[in-house]
Design an enzyme around this catalytic site. Sequence first.
Site, mmCIF file in Angstrom:
data_model
loop_
_atom_site.group_PDB
_atom_site.id
_atom_site.type_symbol
_atom_site.label_atom_id
_atom_site.label_comp_id
_atom_site.label_asym_id
_atom_site.label_seq_id
_atom_site.Cartn_x
_atom_site.Cartn_y
_atom_site.Cartn_z
ATOM 1 N N ARG A 73 -2.092 -29.092 -37.035
ATOM 2 C CA ARG A 73 -2.656 -27.261 -37.403
ATOM 3 C C ARG A 73 -2.448 -26.557 -36.843
ATOM 4 O O ARG A 73 -2.594 -26.981 -35.301
ATOM 5 C CB ARG A 73 -4.434 -28.015 -37.779
ATOM 6 C CG ARG A 73 -4.781 -28.787 -38.754
ATOM 7 C CD ARG A 73 -6.321 -28.883 -39.011
ATOM 8 N NE ARG A 73 -6.803 -29.139 -37.808
ATOM 9 C CZ ARG A 73 -7.506 -28.781 -36.878
ATOM 10 N NH1 ARG A 73 -7.387 -27.650 -36.873
ATOM 11 N NH2 ARG A 73 -8.096 -29.270 -35.651
ATOM 12 N N TYR A 215 3.443 -28.830 -43.112
ATOM 13 C CA TYR A 215 2.799 -30.105 -42.348
ATOM 14 C C TYR A 215 1.003 -30.284 -42.391
ATOM 15 O O TYR A 215 0.258 -28.710 -42.399
ATOM 16 C CB TYR A 215 2.457 -29.514 -40.711
ATOM 17 C CG TYR A 215 2.326 -31.233 -40.061
ATOM 18 C CD1 TYR A 215 3.006 -32.415 -39.724
ATOM 19 C CD2 TYR A 215 0.974 -31.309 -39.775
ATOM 20 C CE1 TYR A 215 3.459 -33.548 -39.733
ATOM 21 C CE2 TYR A 215 1.045 -32.890 -39.008
ATOM 22 C CZ TYR A 215 2.364 -33.102 -38.820
ATOM 23 O OH TYR A 215 1.184 -35.608 -38.664
ATOM 24 N N LYS A 224 -8.594 -29.294 -44.687
ATOM 25 C CA LYS A 224 -9.150 -28.260 -44.441
ATOM 26 C C LYS A 224 -10.052 -27.113 -44.909
ATOM 27 O O LYS A 224 -10.652 -26.613 -44.793
ATOM 28 C CB LYS A 224 -8.563 -28.046 -42.578
ATOM 29 C CG LYS A 224 -8.598 -29.210 -41.807
ATOM 30 C CD LYS A 224 -10.380 -30.264 -41.951
ATOM 31 C CE LYS A 224 -9.464 -31.755 -40.426
ATOM 32 N NZ LYS A 224 -10.449 -32.227 -40.720
ATOM 33 N N HIS A 244 -18.168 -31.251 -41.279
ATOM 34 C CA HIS A 244 -16.793 -32.592 -41.378
ATOM 35 C C HIS A 244 -17.349 -33.672 -40.235
ATOM 36 O O HIS A 244 -17.276 -34.087 -39.394
ATOM 37 C CB HIS A 244 -16.257 -31.160 -39.998
ATOM 38 C CG HIS A 244 -14.933 -32.431 -39.366
ATOM 39 N ND1 HIS A 244 -13.972 -31.846 -37.565
ATOM 40 C CD2 HIS A 244 -13.852 -32.505 -39.789
ATOM 41 C CE1 HIS A 244 -13.183 -32.613 -37.207
ATOM 42 N NE2 HIS A 244 -13.066 -32.898 -39.081
ATOM 43 N N SER A 266 -12.012 -34.184 -32.888
ATOM 44 C CA SER A 266 -11.390 -34.838 -33.092
ATOM 45 C C SER A 266 -11.005 -35.922 -31.632
ATOM 46 O O SER A 266 -11.668 -35.880 -30.605
ATOM 47 C CB SER A 266 -9.745 -34.362 -32.936
ATOM 48 O OG SER A 266 -9.743 -32.773 -32.384
ATOM 49 N N CYS A 268 -12.237 -38.834 -30.912
ATOM 50 C CA CYS A 268 -13.164 -39.758 -30.852
ATOM 51 C C CYS A 268 -13.504 -41.108 -31.251
ATOM 52 O O CYS A 268 -14.735 -41.484 -31.371
ATOM 53 C CB CYS A 268 -14.617 -38.773 -31.451
ATOM 54 S SG CYS A 268 -14.839 -37.678 -29.692
ATOM 55 N N ASP A 291 -13.669 -38.089 -42.722
ATOM 56 C CA ASP A 291 -13.547 -37.190 -42.031
ATOM 57 C C ASP A 291 -14.006 -35.340 -42.885
ATOM 58 O O ASP A 291 -14.933 -34.886 -42.111
ATOM 59 C CB ASP A 291 -11.621 -36.791 -42.765
ATOM 60 C CG ASP A 291 -11.610 -35.140 -41.720
ATOM 61 O OD1 ASP A 291 -11.970 -35.167 -40.771
ATOM 62 O OD2 ASP A 291 -10.557 -34.684 -42.726
ATOM 63 N N ARG A 390 1.220 -39.231 -38.720
ATOM 64 C CA ARG A 390 0.230 -39.255 -39.700
ATOM 65 C C ARG A 390 0.499 -40.404 -40.930
ATOM 66 O O ARG A 390 2.107 -40.174 -40.760
ATOM 67 C CB ARG A 390 -0.135 -38.011 -39.761
ATOM 68 C CG ARG A 390 -0.776 -37.304 -39.306
ATOM 69 C CD ARG A 390 -1.874 -37.314 -39.254
ATOM 70 N NE ARG A 390 -2.935 -36.461 -38.127
ATOM 71 C CZ ARG A 390 -4.206 -35.937 -38.268
ATOM 72 N NH1 ARG A 390 -4.535 -36.867 -38.663
ATOM 73 N NH2 ARG A 390 -4.849 -35.881 -36.745
HETATM 74 O O1 O2Y Z 1 -2.725 -31.852 -37.548
HETATM 75 C C1 O2Y Z 1 -3.084 -31.609 -39.006
HETATM 76 O O2 O2Y Z 1 -2.639 -31.376 -39.952
HETATM 77 C C2 O2Y Z 1 -3.920 -32.881 -39.492
HETATM 78 S S1 O2Y Z 1 -5.520 -32.868 -38.891
HETATM 79 C C3 O2Y Z 1 -7.019 -33.737 -39.742
HETATM 80 C C4 O2Y Z 1 -6.097 -34.826 -40.192
HETATM 81 C C5 O2Y Z 1 -7.259 -35.988 -41.006
HETATM 82 C C6 O2Y Z 1 -8.449 -35.480 -40.189
HETATM 83 N N1 O2Y Z 1 -8.570 -34.623 -39.442
HETATM 84 C C7 O2Y Z 1 -8.235 -33.334 -38.577
HETATM 85 C C8 O2Y Z 1 -8.649 -32.925 -38.125
HETATM 86 O O3 O2Y Z 1 -7.575 -31.980 -36.966
HETATM 87 O O4 O2Y Z 1 -9.842 -32.451 -38.324
HETATM 88 MN MN MN Z 2 -10.897 -33.946 -39.165
#
Ligand code: O2Y
Ligand code: MN
Length: 609
Positions: A73, A215, A224, A244, A266, A268, A291, A390
């Site tokens: 992200r 991605y 998200k 979340h 994240s 944790c 999540d 992932r």
């Molecule tokens: O980096 C990404 O695109 C995935 S981020 C993510 C994926 C699954 C659950 N939680 C998260 C997060 O950043 O909280």
């Molecule tokens: Mn998450």
Amino acid sequence: MNVQELKHPGLKKWVEEAVALMSPDTVEVCDGSKAEYDRMIKITVDAGLATPLNPEKLPGSVLFRSDPSDVARVENRTYIASQREEDAGPTNNWINPAELKKIMTDLYKGSMKGRTMYVIPFSMGPVGSDIAKIGVEITDSSYVVANMHIMTRVGTKVLDVLGSNGAYVPCFHSVGKPLGPGEKDAGLWPCAPLDKKYISHFPETREIWSYGSGYGGNALLGKKCLALRIASVLARDEGWLAEHMLILKITNPEGDVKYITGAFPSACGKTNLAMLIPTLPGWKVETVGDDIAWMKFGKDGRLYAINPEAGFFGVAPGTNNESNLNAMESCKKNSIFTNCGLTEDGDVWWELIGHGAPGKEILDWKGNKRPAPKTDKSPKGEEIAHPNARFTAPARQCPCIAKEWEDPAGVPISAFLFGGRRPKTIPLVNQARSWIHGVFMGSIVGSEVTAAVISDQVGQVRRDPFAMLPFCGYHMGDYFKHWIKLGQSHDESKLPKIFFVNWFRKNDEGKFIWPGYGENSRVLAWIFDRCSGKGKAQETPIGFLPTLDAITPPQGVSQGDMQELLKVDIEGWKAEIADVRKNHYPKFGDKLPKELYAELDAIEKRLNA
Ligand code: O2Y
Ligand code: MN
């Protein structure tokens, strides 16, 4: 189905306008079938973007390698484009919506040339549930279609619920890499350069526009973008919660059941907690979600939660049979892996998977040949799998999925957990004195930055209120107010009890005092009992802590360790309070609710008494 067959005039018009803007070669409306999923995978394999994995090891599974510029992200390219900047707040990037739409419309012009436009109707939550919401994602990525099949409920059944005038969240997505005549992806993950990536949210019009990244959270727009950033705005306006949070079901040896949600920043171990295997005899933990939780009040005044997702998009590195056997089992078939290593025998591999790699060589996440590692560790910066590699796995494949995980009515929540990685000061578990005290706890959530995240801040505590900092679609001060208001307008005795947990305390030698993982069931059991009006506790200046005999220590944890884990570190807490007062709360300006300053004052007073 083709666009002309769409029965919703508004949706049909929106798709036609997108076609005119983005100029795809062809358009398909997704039906959500297995045949469609298989076709998407074949398209990506034929384009050299995916590698089928050994069917004897991982049947029905493939591996993708993304572009090195497109691996996570991108928070600095994520925007909340509300009409007024102050509504986005100081913790979100803001651009005027008209200006942003102009920039992005120019980018979208012809962006799908040479590609197929897929129209994905999807439901976040069981199709037809009162708590669920519908989205429609337009994308030019077959990787996104395949992932959306796993992560959400896709297809004709969603269009049936939408009818001819139902509400949906329109989501644009383009990888931003049109193809010239005869041009093919030829094994290169399509995306645009970082300064052309935009992950944009328009909260007033409930729209999502994403460009330039293929991605994860940037491209799978149900997760998200819709289920948190846009849903948090809907939840504020409609009186519910989009959080979340993981959702777990816990059963005690007598067979009594409770449901608990938990918000953690994240790194944790949220997915691990959601799938925990208790060490405590007779207790059982099952997963509802790992999540995101959407929670609405039932007629009985209790909060009911659904998991809006249908799959897990889990971090691979660090996942192994010890840390999370259920996650390992979940991705044993019909799964999509992204940026993992590929072994000689067609299996995936990642750091801390629990074993070295077979054979002589392995392909790393960039597709480079490397010597097969003999252990499961790699030096930092030389990882075989990307640290954010992932697995996308269907939730129904999880061995500990709760039978009610798809109940459209949701499950009644007894407790909220907040937590973070805190080596000092914060006790193993602490129950809030009241709803407002719990909101205060959520508002100060912080976690130690680990080397995997930002190396120049390692060891510092980064505040991430409610673990929602990157995901709240409006001003966080107003978000705190929403939580406070829900407490004030409902019968507090029926609201979930609130707890702060910390599995990450370290001793003076820097070693973890608490073993974590399955042993966390001991803490969950105390929380369960507290929610039943049992569980021994003492009142302290910071909340209700377990008495020393209330939690039986796991093997290797001494009575002295338990004393350390359950004591009130008065000086540490005074420093915590001072940090919140000086550095954290002022960030939210005059939108920080006065009730939270009152809580801060009250705790400080009790610490000084
Ligand atoms: O980096 C990404 O695109 C995935 S981020 C993510 C994926 C699954 C659950 N939680 C998260 C997060 O950043 O909280
Ligand atoms: Mn998450």
